[in-house]
Scaffold this active site. Structure first.
Site, PDB file in Angstrom:
ATOM      1  N   THR A 108       0.294 -17.380 -15.532  1.00 54.20           N
ATOM      2  CA  THR A 108       1.669 -17.481 -15.373  1.00 54.20           C
ATOM      3  C   THR A 108       1.878 -17.666 -13.868  1.00 54.20           C
ATOM      4  O   THR A 108       1.126 -17.976 -13.192  1.00 54.20           O
ATOM      5  CB  THR A 108       2.283 -16.072 -15.589  1.00 54.20           C
ATOM      6  OG1 THR A 108       1.887 -15.083 -14.820  1.00 54.20           O
ATOM      7  CG2 THR A 108       2.073 -15.545 -17.093  1.00 54.20           C
ATOM      8  N   TYR A 152       3.424  -0.288  -9.465  1.00 53.54           N
ATOM      9  CA  TYR A 152       3.571  -0.972 -10.612  1.00 53.54           C
ATOM     10  C   TYR A 152       2.605  -0.085 -11.699  1.00 53.54           C
ATOM     11  O   TYR A 152       2.937  -0.001 -12.832  1.00 53.54           O
ATOM     12  CB  TYR A 152       3.138  -2.405 -10.394  1.00 53.54           C
ATOM     13  CG  TYR A 152       2.791  -3.261 -11.410  1.00 53.54           C
ATOM     14  CD1 TYR A 152       3.838  -3.834 -11.984  1.00 53.54           C
ATOM     15  CD2 TYR A 152       1.750  -3.620 -12.046  1.00 53.54           C
ATOM     16  CE1 TYR A 152       3.742  -4.868 -12.818  1.00 53.54           C
ATOM     17  CE2 TYR A 152       1.328  -4.445 -13.016  1.00 53.54           C
ATOM     18  CZ  TYR A 152       2.406  -5.110 -13.297  1.00 53.54           C
ATOM     19  OH  TYR A 152       2.317  -5.948 -14.715  1.00 53.54           O
ATOM     20  N   LEU A 191       0.779  -1.063   0.089  1.00 50.14           N
ATOM     21  CA  LEU A 191      -0.051  -0.012   0.146  1.00 50.14           C
ATOM     22  C   LEU A 191       1.034   1.367  -0.023  1.00 50.14           C
ATOM     23  O   LEU A 191       2.035   1.343   0.460  1.00 50.14           O
ATOM     24  CB  LEU A 191      -0.975   0.178   1.079  1.00 50.14           C
ATOM     25  CG  LEU A 191      -1.964  -1.020   1.282  1.00 50.14           C
ATOM     26  CD1 LEU A 191      -2.764  -0.958   2.650  1.00 50.14           C
ATOM     27  CD2 LEU A 191      -2.649  -0.925   0.018  1.00 50.14           C
TER      28      LEU A 191
HETATM   29  N1  LIG Z   1       1.359 -12.253 -15.879  1.00 47.89           N
HETATM   30  C1  LIG Z   1       0.502 -11.384 -15.893  1.00 47.89           C
HETATM   31  O1  LIG Z   1      -0.885 -11.510 -15.528  1.00 47.89           O
HETATM   32  C2  LIG Z   1       0.692  -9.978 -16.370  1.00 47.89           C
HETATM   33  C3  LIG Z   1      -0.505  -9.137 -16.657  1.00 47.89           C
HETATM   34  C4  LIG Z   1      -0.118  -7.833 -17.046  1.00 47.89           C
HETATM   35  C5  LIG Z   1       1.182  -7.571 -17.101  1.00 47.89           C
HETATM   36  N2  LIG Z   1       2.142  -8.415 -17.132  1.00 47.89           N
HETATM   37  C6  LIG Z   1       3.372  -7.821 -17.575  1.00 47.89           C
HETATM   38  O2  LIG Z   1       4.057  -8.755 -18.514  1.00 47.89           O
HETATM   39  C7  LIG Z   1       5.560  -8.811 -18.451  1.00 47.89           C
HETATM   40  C8  LIG Z   1       6.113 -10.220 -18.244  1.00 47.89           C
HETATM   41  O3  LIG Z   1       5.280 -10.754 -16.998  1.00 47.89           O
HETATM   42  P1  LIG Z   1       5.691 -12.236 -16.573  1.00 47.89           P
HETATM   43  O4  LIG Z   1       4.469 -12.764 -15.841  1.00 47.89           O
HETATM   44  O5  LIG Z   1       6.032 -13.039 -17.565  1.00 47.89           O
HETATM   45  O6  LIG Z   1       6.615 -12.099 -15.287  1.00 47.89           O
HETATM   46  P2  LIG Z   1       7.882 -12.942 -15.026  1.00 47.89           P
HETATM   47  O7  LIG Z   1       8.373 -12.522 -13.563  1.00 47.89           O
HETATM   48  O8  LIG Z   1       7.717 -14.455 -15.017  1.00 47.89           O
HETATM   49  O9  LIG Z   1       9.067 -12.683 -15.918  1.00 47.89           O
HETATM   50  C9  LIG Z   1       9.803 -11.377 -16.151  1.00 47.89           C
HETATM   51  C10 LIG Z   1      11.268 -11.579 -16.610  1.00 47.89           C
HETATM   52  O10 LIG Z   1      11.701 -10.355 -16.710  1.00 47.89           O
HETATM   53  C11 LIG Z   1      13.017 -10.368 -16.145  1.00 47.89           C
HETATM   54  N3  LIG Z   1      13.438  -9.104 -15.693  1.00 47.89           N
HETATM   55  C12 LIG Z   1      13.299  -8.604 -14.369  1.00 47.89           C
HETATM   56  N4  LIG Z   1      14.278  -7.363 -14.375  1.00 47.89           N
HETATM   57  C13 LIG Z   1      14.942  -7.280 -15.246  1.00 47.89           C
HETATM   58  C14 LIG Z   1      16.123  -6.611 -15.544  1.00 47.89           C
HETATM   59  N5  LIG Z   1      16.412  -5.468 -14.895  1.00 47.89           N
HETATM   60  N6  LIG Z   1      16.786  -6.744 -16.998  1.00 47.89           N
HETATM   61  C15 LIG Z   1      16.484  -7.864 -17.571  1.00 47.89           C
HETATM   62  N7  LIG Z   1      15.547  -8.805 -17.118  1.00 47.89           N
HETATM   63  C16 LIG Z   1      14.469  -8.353 -16.247  1.00 47.89           C
HETATM   64  C17 LIG Z   1      13.001 -11.345 -15.122  1.00 47.89           C
HETATM   65  O11 LIG Z   1      14.234 -12.048 -14.794  1.00 47.89           O
HETATM   66  C18 LIG Z   1      11.934 -12.442 -15.601  1.00 47.89           C
HETATM   67  O12 LIG Z   1      12.687 -13.425 -16.455  1.00 47.89           O
HETATM   68  C19 LIG Z   1       5.988  -7.704 -17.370  1.00 47.89           C
HETATM   69  O13 LIG Z   1       6.188  -6.687 -17.853  1.00 47.89           O
HETATM   70  C20 LIG Z   1       4.608  -7.665 -16.502  1.00 47.89           C
HETATM   71  O14 LIG Z   1       4.586  -6.642 -15.774  1.00 47.89           O
HETATM   72  C21 LIG Z   1       1.887  -9.437 -16.777  1.00 47.89           C
END
Ligand SMILES: NC(=O)c1ccc[n+]([C@@H]2O[C@H](COP(=O)([O-])OP(=O)(O)OC[C@H]3O[C@@H](n4cnc5c(N)ncnc54)[C@H](O)[C@@H]3O)[C@@H](O)[C@H]2O)c1
Length: 460
Positions: free
Chosen positions: A401, A366, A308
């Site tokens: 995921t 976020y 929060l």
């Molecule tokens: N999963 C969902 O429902 C959802 C919904 C909306 C948006 N998203 C967005 O989709 C994208 C992927 O999400 P996800 O669920 O696959 O997440 P995830 O955490 O499984 O994967 C994210 C990847 O980004 C890499 N990463 C993080 N910081 C980094 C950095 N500084 N340099 C290089 N790589 C870095 C991580 O190591 C990881 O492999 C994200 O931007 C997330 O915000 C996901």
């Protein structure tokens, strides 16, 4: 190259589709989440022929019928795979009634995962108030219809600028008709004249993924950040399937998972923390030296550090803003420098989130970062257009995921059901949408945020 389209462990969808649970959920008036049709190489564009009609003075209907894979219905009793309305030139309430008539006449014939697609001109480019109102009315009509459709069918609206060439609409029409858009529902996409020479690729550049011929990303160099796992790995898979040379980038700590992804798709692994001060310079040097340039950069890497706002410390705020927004701003700025290896016809695609549109409790950091991406995309698009480059974002809703699997049961179930398709999307759904935006033929789509959320009520 096989792309993962495996369904999640959605217990309710399994129950609502079996012999016992199906009738029971129907009796209780509960929704039945359908098995969505997803893209498989070689499949027809739509699952059944298309009924294509007109409401207005436009002539895009004939062009749509000439696209590869669009088969005009010949028998009045055939089950439809698509209902396409050309409402370009629509400018009166009488023509709006014609639109209603056409759409409602085809609805009972729609098959599972059918597509309803309406093409119209943008309200803000109308001559006069009535025409603007009639065109905007289509927005309400299509979004409502998307909520009424069943069995995995979707409805989307494309506003086509009057100065766009018919071929500028091809990649978008084919994407929205195909199984690649399984989780894109109730959306409004704008198509204008192509910003770069690549736009002239038209159908040739898009038909591959639609299962007709060729591969739209053949030989193109594509960078995907955060590619070690989750949505990023799915994005890398889809681009590799479509012929790209994929550079999979992730932090060194994810080295093993990154190597597994890049080996699986025959891509290249690049260990790099995108927040490192020299990250843009190192990436551009690598791309210029190793590949002689780059065509597509997908900004997918993202993190969450929920709290929060009242308890939000600077570390949580700064780390999320640094990965999710600042790194993208810095890399995009470097990519648009005159000395950049980004080629004309380049595509920059960012992963935002519905949280960036609607806000989310506990996610001020976020949501701020994801809303910031939307601001960046809109501001950068006109600047990049001069270089023949498009800039877009996708905003995923609830995607199955590891992250969403770890949610508490109630939150996860709510996330899955509060959308028109009554289920979560898969990483591949986000990946297919990004691949469409990045196509050579998508030069007319820029500055847009396309939600991949099954028409989630969040932020709608
Ligand atoms: N999963 C969902 O429902 C959802 C919904 C909306 C948006 N998203 C967005 O989709 C994208 C992927 O999400 P996800 O669920 O696959 O997440 P995830 O955490 O499984 O994967 C994210 C990847 O980004 C890499 N990463 C993080 N910081 C980094 C950095 N500084 N340099 C290089 N790589 C870095 C991580 O190591 C990881 O492999 C994200 O931007 C997330 O915000 C996901």
């Amino acid at each position: 190259m096989t792309v993962t389209t495996k369904s999640s462990s959605d217990w309710y969808r399994a129950l609502a589709n079996n012999r016992i649970g199906g009738p029971l959920s129907q009796q209780l008036g509960l929704p039945r989440p359908a098995e969505l049709r997803r893209y498989r190489p070689g499949q027809p564009l739509t699952d059944g022929p298309a009924l294509v009609g007109n409401a207005g003075t436009g002539s895009l209907a004939d062009h749509v019928l000439s696209l590869p894979g669009v088969e005009q219905v010949s028998d009045a009793t055939d089950r439809l795979g698509a209902l396409v309305l050309d409402a370009t030139g629509l400018g009166t309430l009488e023509e709006l009634s014609v639109a209603r008539d056409f759409l409602s006449s085809g609805l009972r014939r729609l098959g599972p995962s059918a597509r309803v697609l309406v093409l119209a001109n943008p309200p803000d480019q109308a001559d006069g108030v009535t025409a603007a109102a009639a065109r905007q009315a289509l927005d309400g009509l299509v979004r409502s219809l998307a909520k009424e459709l069943r069995d995995g069918a979707t409805a989307n609206l494309v506003y086509v600028a009057p100065d766009a060439a018919p071929a500028d609409t091809d990649s978008t029409v084919l994407f929205l008709l195909s199984a690649r858009s399984a989780y894109v529902d109730g959306q409004v996409v704008r198509v204008g004249p192509s910003v770069g020479t690549a736009g002239s690729a038209g159908v040739a550049g898009t038909a591959g993924a639609a299962g007709v011929t060729g591969s739209p990303h053949t030989g193109r160099v594509v960078v995907v950040t955060g590619a070690a796992r989750g949505i990023g790995a799915a994005i890398a898979e889809v681009f590799a399937r479509d012929g790209a040379i994929v550079v999979c980038l992730d932090v060194p700590a994810q080295g093993d998972a990154l190597a597994a992804t890049s080996n699986r798709i025959g891509g290249l692994a690049l260990q790099l923390d995108i927040t490192a001060p020299d990250a843009p310079a190192r990436l551009l040097e690598y791309l210029a030296g190793r590949h002689g340039g780059v065509d597509v950069v997908v900004h997918n890497a993202g993190i969450t550090r929920d709290k929060l706002l009242v308890n939000m410390d600077a570390e949580r705020w700064d780390s999320v803003l640094a990965v999710n927004l600042r790194a993208q701003l810095d890399l995009n700025a470097a990519l648009l420098e005159p000395s950049s290896p980004l080629r004309s016809g380049g595509r920059l695609v960012s992963v935002s989130s519905t949280s960036g549109i609607a806000g989310n409790r506990g996610q001020t950091n976020y949501a701020a970062s994801k809303a910031g991406i939307i601001g960046m995309v809109r501001a950068l698009a006109p600047v990049a257009a001069g270089q023949g480059v498009t800039v877009n974002a996708v905003a995923p809703g609830f995607i199955e995921t590891e992250m969403t699997a770890a949610m508490p049961f109630g939150t996860r179930e709510a996330g899955r059901r509060i959308n028109s398709l009554h289920q979560g999307g898969l990483p591949v759904d986000v990946a297919e949408t990004i691949a469409w935006l990045a196509e050579p033929g998508s030069g007319g789509v820029t500055g847009q945020v396309v939600r991949v959320c099954g028409q989630s009520m969040v932020g709608a």
